[in-house]
Write a protein that holds these residues in place. Sequence first.
Motif: not given
Ligand code: MG
Length: 400
Positions: A6, A150, A153, A208
């Motif tokens: 990723k 986010g 992920d 984060k």
């Molecule tokens: Mg991120």
Amino acid sequence: MLIVQKYGGTSVGDLDKIQNVADKVSKTKNANNSVVVVVSAMSGETNKLISYAHHFSKNPQKREFDLLVSSGERVTASLLAIALGQMGHKTVALTGRQAGIYTDDVHTSARINKIDRTKIESHLSENKIVIVAGFQGITSSGDISTLGRGGSDLTAVAIAGAIEANLCEIYTDVDGIYTTDPRIEPKARKIEKISYEEMLELASLGAKVLQNRSVELAKKLNINLVTRNSFNNNEGTLITKEDNIMEKPLVSGIALDKDQARVTLRGVKDEPGIAAKIFTTLSDKNINVDMIIQNIGHDGTTNLGFTVVQKDISKTKKIIKKLHPSEVMEFDDKIVKVSVVGVGMKSHSGVASQAFSALSNKKINIQMISTSEIKISMVISQKWGEKAVKALHKAYKLDK
Ligand code: MG
Ligand code: ADP
Ligand code: ASP
């Protein structure tokens, strides 16, 4: 090997960086691996799209909002496929739907219910590099959903689980997981291995570098995650089971969460059921409450303090006003939450008092405290956030 990689927003932040990613993916493929690549939107792109929506409405329709913000990831997925195609690879770029990612109907923070692995696997069997737009899936009614900030992920971890990949690598702009955010404390050290539990706490408490839900899923599916830098070949950090880690430090890391607000209710009736009513109503409306403090009552009333994330302030205000119109309600969003995380705390005493001393030595006042088996969190004034992180980092001898 079957590998999921990723690449985050900064790693695909411009066209040269996308070429850099294409080079890395190409090398992995040429080393005789099957590769699925999950990409984020170019850095800043998702925020830009969100600000466009907010230009027209404070409260945009969630279905349309998801359709909008999912587009950033499609841009990078297609560009990476084109770049790799130019290098002679067979590739296919897929949206969440095309990759077979099915979610619930909760727009903007959907959960993945199922991945139909046959879609990705049939492309892999044709020797293609499969590139998936992160952060998105499809609801039961066929609408595009997104997986929370986010969320790429989470896409990567979920795909790694579904296709039983040997490895899931999360590429970002730092070398791995550090003892604290290296942008705040340059003396932060890279951690070689960290347990799922600690990473989950760090991620949930403001670090984060990984989305907390992705860590939760990796733990559940027992997927070894590696975070590493897309701009060099340094060894990253392995996120794994606690049993796989020989040396367990007392404290693994310090996290800072700037996205918090403190709510204080004065003159709350001091009688059974009041807290239950307030917090059940808030949780029914999907508002996450943390760090609750109730004082000893006087004259039949008491004060109640708790924290919520900043985006929930106005929702919280409305709910409390409806429940208790007569109470005095105060909000303070000039606060932060600083946390100390480590599995070693389970078996050692005195860890919390060390944190309190470190802050008091710097004359930083602690407004609220909460602890669990492997963490201590403290609410302090926003202006002391970074100073507190550095003081704690030093106190637990984490400085390099
Ligand atoms: Mg991120
Ligand atoms: P990406 O765009 O690759 O998803 P993010 O911005 O989401 O990257 O996460 C990477 C950033 O996380 C780093 O640049 C770093 O500033 C921040 N960060 C916060 N806490 C940590 C930590 N403990 N270790 C490493 N990075 C951290
Ligand atoms: N682009 C999305 C975000 O900025 C998802 C991600 O990058 O993981 O939140």
